[in-house]
Design an enzyme around this catalytic site. Structure first.
Site, PDB file in Angstrom:
ATOM      1  CB  SER A 185      47.135  55.537  33.927  1.00  0.00           C
ATOM      2  OG  SER A 185      46.115  54.919  34.684  1.00  0.00           O
ATOM      3  CB  CYS A 194      49.521  61.416  23.710  1.00  0.00           C
ATOM      4  SG  CYS A 194      50.716  62.192  24.816  1.00  0.00           S
TER       5      CYS A 194
END
Length: 444
Positions: free
Chosen positions: A177, A409
């Site tokens: 994360s 991303c």
């Protein structure tokens, strides 16, 4: 593969030159395109050729003509019909202005390109993607938009690819994360442990309290909270690979008396009102729009009165029409097929609104967009550096897909089309929250 004539006489080669010359004037990128003949064409004025986008076969152009879009590009890149040489997909993406690229379809001469593309309509077929893609027509795929869907098969596709694969690019704590960097020079390892500690401080954890770690992954946060804050942790995951790794880590650290983990959907937990705090770190993207209400209601059910809920999730920017936010976009459909089956991203406005209407008081919201840009860029660099090991583990197609996913991303977070927020909410109760009046203690 299609055979082409040499000497520049092939009609497709000549057409490709015309198209590239026209696009290069608008794109002004600092990299080049290599045709199936070996000829290298610049994609901008004075563009270097050390990094090249390679078209292995004219059939790739045919595919893009007949079915333009991100999904086709991912397919072509996975099979190698389009590849990047001299650098990673992210390094290539850093060589052009993405604002120019986004607006390119509106700027080019569509008539010129359409006429030049005619010779490619007769090119052969490109190869198909194999097991690297999730089958959206299978049983699980048909459940993606249903509130009663089962998530375990989605999770298995993404996480059970193997712990060793993730170990190629994650930090030693295996934190998958966004990190939280103190500055641009901090290492990923330090930024991830800084993030773990920040979560514990935002949850105001104290010895003897109970923490529910939803989507506990490889146990990084569970172990950190137990070791450094003296809490008892219960974690749940739907990944068998992650569970095995995390349990081995807990045993190695001697934390069996403080941490219990199980392979279970958090919605099936029978622990009403038991936890002082709940953490959810980038699992929410798997939940799906149809299940958002139930998710927050489950958080409310599982928490003690006044308990704190930590919610970290990637979100979309959103648009002007707040009543027209579709669960899927072109990007999420593509990522859903190749990387994250069933993934759907809401907006921070939806998150805060839903928390407020379902029994919570939102106490704190923090944007980590640039932190996640730095995190995904570092993951890309590390995976690229160990590309040969990745290919040996999961195959060339899947390795390519992960590299282009990280590039997508990183550029998304860089441009602000994707964001990530940490939100802290309290199970609503009358009276004082019991928390300090400022945020200084969070950043001691």
């Amino acid at each position: 593969m299609t055979t082409v004539a040499t000497g520049g006489q092939d009609s497709r080669t000549a057409a490709a030159r015309r198209i590239v010359a026209h696009i290069a004037g608008h794109l002004q990128a600092d990299l080049s395109l290599q045709l199936w003949t070996g000829e290298v064409l610049p994609l901008g004025p004075g563009a270097r050729d050390d990094i090249r986008i390679v078209l292995s076969d004219p059939s790739a152009v045919r595919r893009l003509v007949l079915k333009p879009g991100l999904m086709t590009l991912f397919e072509l890149y996975a099979t190698g019909d389009v590849r990047i040489e001299g650098g990673s997909p992210l390094e290539a993406a850093d060589r052009w202005d993405h604002g120019r690229a986004v607006h390119l379809p509106r700027r080019v001469n569509k008539g010129l390109i359409a006429r030049a593309l005619i010779p490619f309509l007769l090119a052969g077929r490109a190869r198909s993607v194999g097991d690297a893609a999730y089958d959206p027509t299978g049983e699980a795929g048909q459940r993606q938009d249903k509130s009663a869907r089962t998530d375990k098969d989605f999770i298995a596709f993404h996480y059970d690819v193997g712990n060793d694969f993730y170990g190629l690019f994650l930090d030693p704590e295996m934190v998958y994360s966004s990190a939280c960097y103190a500055d641009a020079d901090q290492s990923l390892e330090d930024a991830q442990t800084r993030k773990l500690d920040l979560i514990c401080r935002k949850l105001r954890l104290k010895p003897g309290q109970t923490l529910l770690d939803i989507g506990c992954g490889w146990g990084g946060l569970s172990c950190w909270a137990a070791r450094h804050y003296g809490v008892k942790v219960h974690g749940v995951t739907l990944s068998e690979e992650q569970l095995a790794f995390a349990n081995a880590k807990i045993a190695r650290l001697g934390l069996q008396d403080r941490i219990t983990l199980e392979l279970k959907d958090y919605r099936d937990l029978e622990m009403t009102g038991r936890f002082d705090a709940i953490s959810q770190v980038e699992m929410f993207e798997h939940v799906g729009f149809a299940n958002h209400d139930r998710h927050f209601l489950e958080m409310h059910r599982l928490l003690k009165p006044g308990g704190l809920y930590f919610h970290q999730a990637s979100v979309r920017r959103g648009g002007r029409d707040i009543g027209n936010i579709t669960p899927q976009t072109t990007a999420t459909r593509t990522i859903g097929r190749f990387i994250f089956p069933g993934g759907e991203m809401d907006t921070i406005g939806m998150t805060v609104t839903n928390l407020g209407r379902l029994g919570f008081e939102v106490l704190d919201v923090e944007n980590l967009r640039e932190h996640f840009q730095a995190t995904t860029a570092e993951w890309s660099r590390r995976l690229m550096a160990r590309r040969d090991e990745a290919i040996a583990m999961v195959g060339e197609e899947r390795t390519r897909l992960w590299l282009i996913f990280f590039a997508m991303c990183a550029k998304g977070f860089e441009r602000g089309s994707i964001l990530v927020y940490q939100t802290v909410a309290q199970k609503r109760r009358a009276g004082k929250s019991g928390l300090p009046l400022d945020r200084a203690s969070l950043y001691r």
